[in-house]
Design a protein around this motif. Sequence first.
Motif, PDB file in Angstrom:
ATOM      1  N   TYR A 190       0.853  -1.187   0.000  1.00  0.00           N
ATOM      2  CA  TYR A 190       0.000   0.000   0.000  1.00  0.00           C
ATOM      3  C   TYR A 190       0.884   1.230   0.000  1.00  0.00           C
ATOM      4  N   LEU A 191       0.340   2.321  -0.492  1.00  0.00           N
ATOM      5  CA  LEU A 191       1.029   3.608  -0.493  1.00  0.00           C
ATOM      6  C   LEU A 191      -0.028   4.675  -0.224  1.00  0.00           C
ATOM      7  N   LYS A 192       0.074   5.329   0.937  1.00  0.00           N
ATOM      8  CA  LYS A 192      -0.898   6.338   1.336  1.00  0.00           C
ATOM      9  C   LYS A 192      -0.234   7.701   1.380  1.00  0.00           C
ATOM     10  N   LEU A 193      -1.030   8.726   1.004  1.00  0.00           N
ATOM     11  CA  LEU A 193      -0.500  10.088   0.931  1.00  0.00           C
ATOM     12  C   LEU A 193      -1.208  10.984   1.948  1.00  0.00           C
ATOM     13  N   GLU A 194      -0.416  11.771   2.674  1.00  0.00           N
ATOM     14  CA  GLU A 194      -0.893  12.821   3.577  1.00  0.00           C
ATOM     15  C   GLU A 194      -2.048  12.356   4.464  1.00  0.00           C
ATOM     16  N   GLU A 195      -1.812  11.283   5.207  1.00  0.00           N
ATOM     17  CA  GLU A 195      -2.804  10.829   6.181  1.00  0.00           C
ATOM     18  C   GLU A 195      -2.936  11.841   7.312  1.00  0.00           C
ATOM     19  N   ARG A 198       3.041   7.106   3.410  1.00  0.00           N
ATOM     20  CA  ARG A 198       3.248   5.913   4.230  1.00  0.00           C
ATOM     21  C   ARG A 198       3.138   4.709   3.308  1.00  0.00           C
ATOM     22  N   ALA A 199       4.168   3.870   3.312  1.00  0.00           N
ATOM     23  CA  ALA A 199       4.200   2.700   2.435  1.00  0.00           C
ATOM     24  C   ALA A 199       4.456   1.460   3.276  1.00  0.00           C
ATOM     25  N   GLY A 200       3.950   0.333   2.818  1.00  0.00           N
ATOM     26  CA  GLY A 200       4.176  -0.900   3.567  1.00  0.00           C
ATOM     27  C   GLY A 200       3.525  -2.098   2.937  1.00  0.00           C
ATOM     28  N   LEU A 201       3.439  -3.164   3.706  1.00  0.00           N
ATOM     29  CA  LEU A 201       2.930  -4.448   3.245  1.00  0.00           C
ATOM     30  C   LEU A 201       1.530  -4.680   3.791  1.00  0.00           C
ATOM     31  N   LYS A 202       0.637  -5.104   2.940  1.00  0.00           N
ATOM     32  CA  LYS A 202      -0.726  -5.399   3.371  1.00  0.00           C
ATOM     33  C   LYS A 202      -0.744  -6.693   4.182  1.00  0.00           C
TER      34      LYS A 202
END
Length: 369
Positions: free
Chosen positions: A40-45, A71-75
Amino acid sequence: MIATKQVLEEVCGYNEAEVRFHILDPLLRKLGYAGSEDIYLKLEEKLEYPYYYIGRKNPKKDLPIGFPDYRAGLKGARGSFVVEAKAAKIAISPRDVEQAHSYAAHAEIGANYFVLSNGLETLVFETLSGTRHAPIVHLKIDELDQRFHELENILSPANLGRHCKVTYDLKLKLGDGLGSAVEIRSGEYQMADWDFRIYVNDVDLTVQLKPNFAQLDQQLEMLQQNFELRVGEGTVARDADGRIKAFVKFTGATKNNEESMRLIGMDRMGFSTNEKFLSRDPDAPSVFECSSEYMVAKGTKLPPMFGAAVPIDLDVAVDVYVKTRMFLEGDQVKGDYLALADYSIDLPGVGRLRLELDLGGTANLRLMV
């Protein structure tokens, strides 16, 4: 390539949005955070910090809020990191490190790493190390592509998953300074003495028949001078019942011996002990035992310790018992051993011929601790 000629020429004037667009967006894509269902890659949480107002009368008023850029990581698995961008004209300060760390350590995030970049410099920190430790990776823009593997080795999905995988050893420890299992990385058994006995139909005829075994006598003398039974790998661990067991794979005392051990199945041995813990006392070592039976079928070309392979004329039954007395010392297990091998052959018109061979010496295993 991330640091193109145009980027290198213009990066000094990048604002925060341009750092994200020209450097961090392609960097994250190159790391593998695009087009995969496993990441996953999330922007400006939006992150709120409710505990900031502990002790205040109105904890719901003006809660501080943070917005990490990425924020990036593994599902569905451990492993994540946050990325915070800064404008190139502003040098990365300790306060910037503290800000990025607060995002990574946030109760809703729990990221393993955090990354800071102002375009000119890209830094990777470990969250649990806090804000006062040096970065794990520190890359300047003109070396970003050449040293990109340093980022990849930590932050790519595959490596992130490997580094952040956590297992807990809940079994009883093997001994002081050890968990419930440990790998054997190498070792050797040295031969100090030997003896053999010859039986025909269970009658000891060693004295009478020993001259007929002169070649064996010579080979054992040569073996004693050259013997070093090497350990290639192994493990010491508790089984499901909590008993300590050791598995050892040998690589042979000689090249021919290694092949003969493989043919009769003696290149791997399992040992066990009834003792609760591994001893660290050389005067009261832990005792391990191994007992195995093998059959070498007629016609098998069994290499001797030295020389060419020769076919076996008759079936040979082999019964082996090994007893070791070992104690822990640092990252090594030291001690001695006694190996008893019983070779039985049914000779037509004679009966059963048994050769009992005793080998003894020292053992030394090195552990991965």
